[in-house]
Design an enzyme around this catalytic site. Sequence first.
Site, short mmCIF file in Angstrom:
data_model
loop_
_atom_site.label_atom_id
_atom_site.label_comp_id
_atom_site.label_asym_id
_atom_site.label_seq_id
_atom_site.Cartn_x
_atom_site.Cartn_y
_atom_site.Cartn_z
N ASP A 98 -2.22 15.48 -9.12
CA ASP A 98 -3.46 15.71 -9.87
C ASP A 98 -3.08 16.60 -11.05
OD1 ASP A 98 -3.55 18.42 -9.14
OD2 ASP A 98 -5.50 18.31 -8.16
N HIS A 149 -3.93 16.04 -1.31
CA HIS A 149 -3.31 15.46 -2.50
C HIS A 149 -3.64 16.24 -3.77
CE1 HIS A 149 -2.47 11.25 -0.59
NE2 HIS A 149 -1.72 12.21 -0.10
N ASN A 209 8.54 7.87 5.11
CA ASN A 209 9.34 9.11 5.02
C ASN A 209 10.62 8.95 4.21
OD1 ASN A 209 7.49 10.48 6.64
ND2 ASN A 209 8.58 9.97 8.54
N HIS A 248 2.73 14.43 8.60
CA HIS A 248 3.57 13.33 9.10
C HIS A 248 4.13 13.61 10.50
CE1 HIS A 248 4.41 10.96 5.14
NE2 HIS A 248 3.16 11.39 5.20
N ARG A 294 2.75 18.24 3.75
CA ARG A 294 2.88 16.82 4.12
C ARG A 294 3.72 16.64 5.38
NH1 ARG A 294 6.05 12.07 1.42
NH2 ARG A 294 4.75 10.27 1.98
C1 HEM Z 1 -5.27 9.48 3.74
C2 HEM Z 1 -4.15 8.80 3.74
C3 HEM Z 1 -2.91 9.24 3.04
C4 HEM Z 1 -2.08 8.43 2.33
C5 HEM Z 1 -2.24 6.92 2.14
C6 HEM Z 1 -1.03 9.25 1.78
C7 HEM Z 1 0.04 8.78 1.03
C8 HEM Z 1 0.92 9.57 0.33
C9 HEM Z 1 1.96 9.08 -0.54
C10 HEM Z 1 2.29 7.62 -0.78
C11 HEM Z 1 2.57 10.15 -1.11
C12 HEM Z 1 3.72 10.15 -2.11
C13 HEM Z 1 5.04 10.02 -1.40
C14 HEM Z 1 6.21 9.83 -2.33
O1 HEM Z 1 6.04 9.65 -3.53
O2 HEM Z 1 7.34 9.87 -1.86
C15 HEM Z 1 1.92 11.33 -0.60
C16 HEM Z 1 2.24 12.62 -0.94
C17 HEM Z 1 1.64 13.73 -0.41
N1 HEM Z 1 0.71 13.74 0.62
FE1 HEM Z 1 -0.28 12.16 1.35
N2 HEM Z 1 -1.24 10.55 2.15
C18 HEM Z 1 -2.38 10.60 2.92
C19 HEM Z 1 -2.91 11.72 3.53
C20 HEM Z 1 -2.41 12.98 3.38
C21 HEM Z 1 -2.85 14.13 4.12
C22 HEM Z 1 -3.90 14.09 5.23
C23 HEM Z 1 -2.15 15.19 3.66
C24 HEM Z 1 -2.21 16.63 4.09
C25 HEM Z 1 -3.24 17.21 4.64
C26 HEM Z 1 -1.28 14.72 2.62
C27 HEM Z 1 -0.45 15.50 1.86
C28 HEM Z 1 0.39 15.03 0.87
C29 HEM Z 1 1.11 15.91 -0.05
C30 HEM Z 1 0.96 17.41 -0.12
C31 HEM Z 1 1.91 15.08 -0.84
C32 HEM Z 1 2.91 15.53 -1.92
C33 HEM Z 1 4.22 15.87 -1.24
C34 HEM Z 1 5.32 16.39 -2.15
O3 HEM Z 1 5.11 16.65 -3.33
O4 HEM Z 1 6.44 16.56 -1.62
N3 HEM Z 1 -1.44 13.36 2.50
N4 HEM Z 1 0.93 10.94 0.29
#
Ligand code: HEM
Length: 326
Positions: free
Chosen positions: A247, A202, A103, A75, A71
């Site tokens: 998931d 995700h 963030n 970002h 992530r």
């Molecule tokens: C398409 C639009 C996207 C939205 C709206 C989105 C939104 C979010 C949100 C709200 C979270 C949770 C943050 C939290 O609880 O603090 C999250 C987690 C995450 N996102 Fe996304 N995301 C997007 C695309 C992506 C992309 C493109 C990637 C990587 C290729 C990604 C990888 C991740 C990962 C791996 C997590 C978990 C992080 C952790 O456990 O520390 N996301 N995302």
Amino acid sequence: MAAAKLHLHSFSSLLLVISILSSLLVPHTSANNHLSENFYCQTCPNVLSIINTAVLKALKSDARTAASLLRLHFHDCFVNGCDASILLDDTPTFTGEQTAVPNNNSIRGLDVIDKIKEKVESSCAGVVSCADIIAVAARDSVVAAGGPSWNVVLGRRDSTTASQAAANNNIPGPQSSLNQLLSLFSSKGFTARELVALSGGHTIGKARCTTFRSRIYNDTDIDAQFASSLQKQCPRSGGDNNVVPMDPTPTSFDNAYFKDLLVKKGLFHSDQQLFHGGSTDSFVTAYAANPSAFAADFARAMVKMGKLGPLTGTKGEIRKKCGKIN
Ligand code: HEM
Ligand SMILES: *[C@@H]1O[C@H](CO)[C@@H](O)[C@H](O)[C@H]1NC(C)=O
């Protein structure tokens, strides 16, 4: 227009002229050419193994770190390119990206990158950028979680600035509609299919209650049992920082994320938007049915994401410490 006078047989030479002219006029396309897989071959030949060893060590003590590092790369790249701007810490006189809405209290893994940077510096000081370290760490994380591999092109340099406003404007939120997602990703050069593939990120990690509360209490395109089990972990008020898996297999990079979308078990409103009777449904169906198609598309899209707006040549700098400019 002079072109109107041209006969058909000179049409291809016209195209040639146009393509030469446009390559002169659009220098940003050639900036990517500075990135190469063997960028550090002479100057830091062990850099990939140093990073890999440190990533695996970090994952051993906390498997979620794989998700957090992936992530972090996303970002970083979506905000003025992959330039490690996200790593610049706030100071009393500087407000960077870490406290931007997407963030704040949410990004993780900064300490891991700092540690890797220290190790890399002790082997080859002042050579390897923080932006490249993030890119390699993200790839190594996906591989360690059982996902696809790809070759990381290198040679990005680190920014000397960061923009909180740009972070707020360029990182999508979990309430985004399909149209908002399509238009944001398109503005970065990604197709609808690439949006869906990248969203498959995700498949690993965890999310805080505050990011999916509205979905589990208000959305109608959600499996009822799924919603009620999440409601137990995320009350209507309070518990904002309670975390749940993204998931059913949050440490395994598989296609369960897409299978979930088919049965209305997307965690975020934005996730479920990808399978909601719209133009991206067919990609979700395809990836749910065919994990290797997802893996291949994800890897390709990650290579593309890693090339977003890099600082190369003499632009930017190689930071000594990732958290601050030299
Ligand atoms: C398409 C639009 C996207 C939205 C709206 C989105 C939104 C979010 C949100 C709200 C979270 C949770 C943050 C939290 O609880 O603090 C999250 C987690 C995450 N996102 Fe996304 N995301 C997007 C695309 C992506 C992309 C493109 C990637 C990587 C290729 C990604 C990888 C991740 C990962 C791996 C997590 C978990 C992080 C952790 O456990 O520390 N996301 N995302
Ligand atoms: C970031 O989070 C902290 C701690 O929860 C909070 O005090 C601060 O107001 C937040 N900053 C922004 C810009 O939202």
